[in-house]
Design a protein around this motif. Structure first.
Motif, PDB file in Angstrom:
ATOM      1  N   LEU A  44      60.983  26.545  19.441  1.00 36.77           N
ATOM      2  CA  LEU A  44      62.431  26.225  19.853  1.00 36.77           C
ATOM      3  C   LEU A  44      62.132  25.242  20.810  1.00 36.77           C
ATOM      4  O   LEU A  44      61.092  24.836  21.358  1.00 36.77           O
ATOM      5  CB  LEU A  44      63.184  27.658  20.837  1.00 36.77           C
ATOM      6  CG  LEU A  44      63.806  27.916  21.631  1.00 36.77           C
ATOM      7  CD1 LEU A  44      65.096  28.181  19.980  1.00 36.77           C
ATOM      8  CD2 LEU A  44      64.073  29.048  22.102  1.00 36.77           C
ATOM      9  N   ILE A  92      69.974  33.179  16.758  1.00 34.52           N
ATOM     10  CA  ILE A  92      68.563  32.350  16.767  1.00 34.52           C
ATOM     11  C   ILE A  92      68.029  33.575  16.789  1.00 34.52           C
ATOM     12  O   ILE A  92      66.744  33.757  15.075  1.00 34.52           O
ATOM     13  CB  ILE A  92      68.229  31.383  17.586  1.00 34.52           C
ATOM     14  CG1 ILE A  92      69.070  30.270  18.353  1.00 34.52           C
ATOM     15  CG2 ILE A  92      66.374  31.787  17.811  1.00 34.52           C
ATOM     16  CD1 ILE A  92      68.128  30.322  19.482  1.00 34.52           C
ATOM     17  N   HIS A  98      65.749  34.166  12.873  1.00 37.84           N
ATOM     18  CA  HIS A  98      64.637  34.321  12.262  1.00 37.84           C
ATOM     19  C   HIS A  98      64.123  34.989  12.012  1.00 37.84           C
ATOM     20  O   HIS A  98      63.024  35.301  10.834  1.00 37.84           O
ATOM     21  CB  HIS A  98      64.034  34.128  13.890  1.00 37.84           C
ATOM     22  CG  HIS A  98      62.747  34.200  14.385  1.00 37.84           C
ATOM     23  ND1 HIS A  98      61.666  32.982  14.255  1.00 37.84           N
ATOM     24  CD2 HIS A  98      61.286  35.313  13.879  1.00 37.84           C
ATOM     25  CE1 HIS A  98      60.008  33.338  14.286  1.00 37.84           C
ATOM     26  NE2 HIS A  98      60.554  34.944  14.300  1.00 37.84           N
ATOM     27  N   TRP A 156      68.274  24.559  19.574  1.00 35.90           N
ATOM     28  CA  TRP A 156      69.032  25.088  20.224  1.00 35.90           C
ATOM     29  C   TRP A 156      69.985  23.997  21.564  1.00 35.90           C
ATOM     30  O   TRP A 156      69.627  23.418  22.503  1.00 35.90           O
ATOM     31  CB  TRP A 156      68.603  26.171  21.508  1.00 35.90           C
ATOM     32  CG  TRP A 156      69.652  26.872  21.412  1.00 35.90           C
ATOM     33  CD1 TRP A 156      70.551  26.983  22.031  1.00 35.90           C
ATOM     34  CD2 TRP A 156      69.017  28.386  22.520  1.00 35.90           C
ATOM     35  NE1 TRP A 156      71.519  27.708  22.471  1.00 35.90           N
ATOM     36  CE2 TRP A 156      70.829  28.580  23.069  1.00 35.90           C
ATOM     37  CE3 TRP A 156      67.855  28.553  23.257  1.00 35.90           C
ATOM     38  CZ2 TRP A 156      70.129  30.376  23.473  1.00 35.90           C
ATOM     39  CZ3 TRP A 156      67.718  30.117  24.015  1.00 35.90           C
ATOM     40  CH2 TRP A 156      69.150  30.686  24.317  1.00 35.90           C
TER      41      TRP A 156
END
Length: 430
Positions: free
Chosen positions: A189, A343, A347, A360
């Motif tokens: 991330l 997310i 994922h 992000w």
């Protein structure tokens, strides 16, 4: 740790200019700038502010005098010795001396060129015109200034304790978003939230929160200044700006069709490894991949930045398979309008099938939805795009027609040249 609420309460004391450094920008702007400096230093480009969320009356919210003051301040900035040393000597993406001496000498002497600002109804017309390497560096600071001035305008009437409560609630929201992500095995991330952040101090706080909460799952920030100060990786590859300008410079339909690949051929000569990431959606992902030269299949990955992200990822996986590549060895970077739930969903859907990473952005660094009356701090879609190159208009088609930009006739021509058919229109939140 900075007491953000107190600094906001005191911002009229001019403690903090909104943009305090030329490297308070996205890392990919610097990478692209070096490429442009080498390949198109004399191309004259116009950048233009575009408020996609026309219900937000920027000119009513943001004082013109204060806006000019902040923009004028940016024009006084130059690289400090420490910033120059960081760019010259640091290792980025495993490569030392990412930035060439001739580029650094130019950058060290750079002052951003003039801007044009005037009010049109309840919006601002803000443009920048000049040599491409110079004006392209206005994009991120211009957006950051307008977003933060809008935040300041809303917060201006709030008292010290009200601000303390507001930021406590916003901090709690960020922390609660991170909680379920901490348990996702193999998550990667990055913070991509510079351009539409609530403020510099808030983005810096969010990065520190990610560092503590996510550990090695947090791989870095797109913000070059914060990366330097917090000693984390600077993250970024390339953006739509490159193919948009290359395409505008094309003289024929045939040259237009080749323009997106010419961009990546130039990029291929300069970068390797994880910087070889394709951004295929400028003129439609499916068309781009259908006509892409075979050597691009050997690149490291693809960034999915518009349209349905799961659909975009499936298209990329099928394309790699059709070229004999193992998708499990490839990287997909998701970066369009992400929030924690999306997310987690993506994922779980693609982990193990490909290498997955997430950039992000706005909903990390500017999610104050519902925290003030009238939802006056809700994020909105503000962009600053290359609008013309050497007097010719630029076009972006995107995988979401609601993100398309350019004159109607040129959009029609581009859709014909690139063979773009019907597209699904999706809401543009940020």
């Amino acid at each position: 740790m900075v007491d953000i609420a107190t600094r906001v309460y005191n911002h009229k004391w001019k403690i903090d200019p909104i943009v305090r450094s030329l490297i308070d920008t996205d890392f990919y702007k610097l990478l692209m700038c070096q490429s442009v400096f080498r390949n198109h230093p004399d191309t004259v480009v116009t950048f233009r502010l575009i408020n996609r969320s026309t219900h937000v009356p920027l000119a009513d919210l943001v004082d013109e005098g204060e806006l000019r003051e902040q923009l004028d301040h940016i024009r006084t900035l130059s690289l400090s010795r420490g910033e120059s040393t960081f760019l010259r000597g640091n290792t980025f993406y495993g490569k030392r001396q990412m930035f060439r001496p001739e580029f650094m000498e130019w950058f060290e002497n750079l002052r951003l060129p003039p801007y044009h600002l005037e009010r049109r109804g309840d919006q601002y017309e803000l443009t920048f015109e000049g040599p491409w390497p110079e004006v392209m560096l206005w994009e991120i600071p211009a957006l950051a200034v307008l977003m933060e001035l809008r935040s300041r305008a809303v917060l201006n009437s709030m008292g010290r304790f009200e601000l303390q409560v507001l930021y406590a609630r916003a901090m709690t929201r960020v922390w609660e978003k991170l909680a379920p992500l901490r348990d996702l095995a193999g998550l990667k991330l990055a913070d991509f939230g510079t351009r539409r952040r609530h403020s510099f101090l808030w983005q810096d706080w969010c990065v520190q929160a990610l560092m503590e909460a996510m550990g090695d799952k947090f791989i870095g920030t797109s913000n070059c200044l914060i990366a330097m100060r917090r000693e984390v990786e600077a993250i970024g590859t390339n953006a739509h700006e490159l193919p948009m300008v290359y395409a505008a410079l094309a003289d024929t339909d045939e040259e237009l069709a080749e323009a997106p690949y010419k961009v990546l051929a130039d990029w291929h000569e300069e970068h390797e490894g994880n910087l070889r990431v394709i951004l295929p959606d400028t003129f439609g992902t499916e068309s781009f991949l259908a006509h892409a030269p075979g050597w691009l299949a050997g690149w490291t990955g693809i960034r999915v930045d518009s349209g349905d992200p799961a659909k975009g990822a499936e298209i990329a996986i099928d394309w790699w398979k059709s070229h004999g590549e193992d998708p499990r060895e490839k990287l997909i970077i998701f970066s369009d309008g992400l929030d924690a739930g999306k997310i987690e969903e993506l994922h779980k859907q693609f982990s193990g099938r490909v290498k997955v990473s997430f950039g992000w952005g706005t909903l990390l660094t500017n999610d104050f939805r519902g925290l003030v009356p009238g939802d006056a701090l809700a994020p909105f879609s503000l962009v600053c795009k290359a609008a013309a190159a050497n007097g010719r208009p630029t076009v972006k088609l995107s995988d979401n027609p609601n993100k398309a930009m350019g004159p109607a006739e040129e959009i029609k021509r581009y859709r014909r040249v690139f063979g773009v058919g019907a597209q699904e229109a999706l809401d543009v939140i940020v």
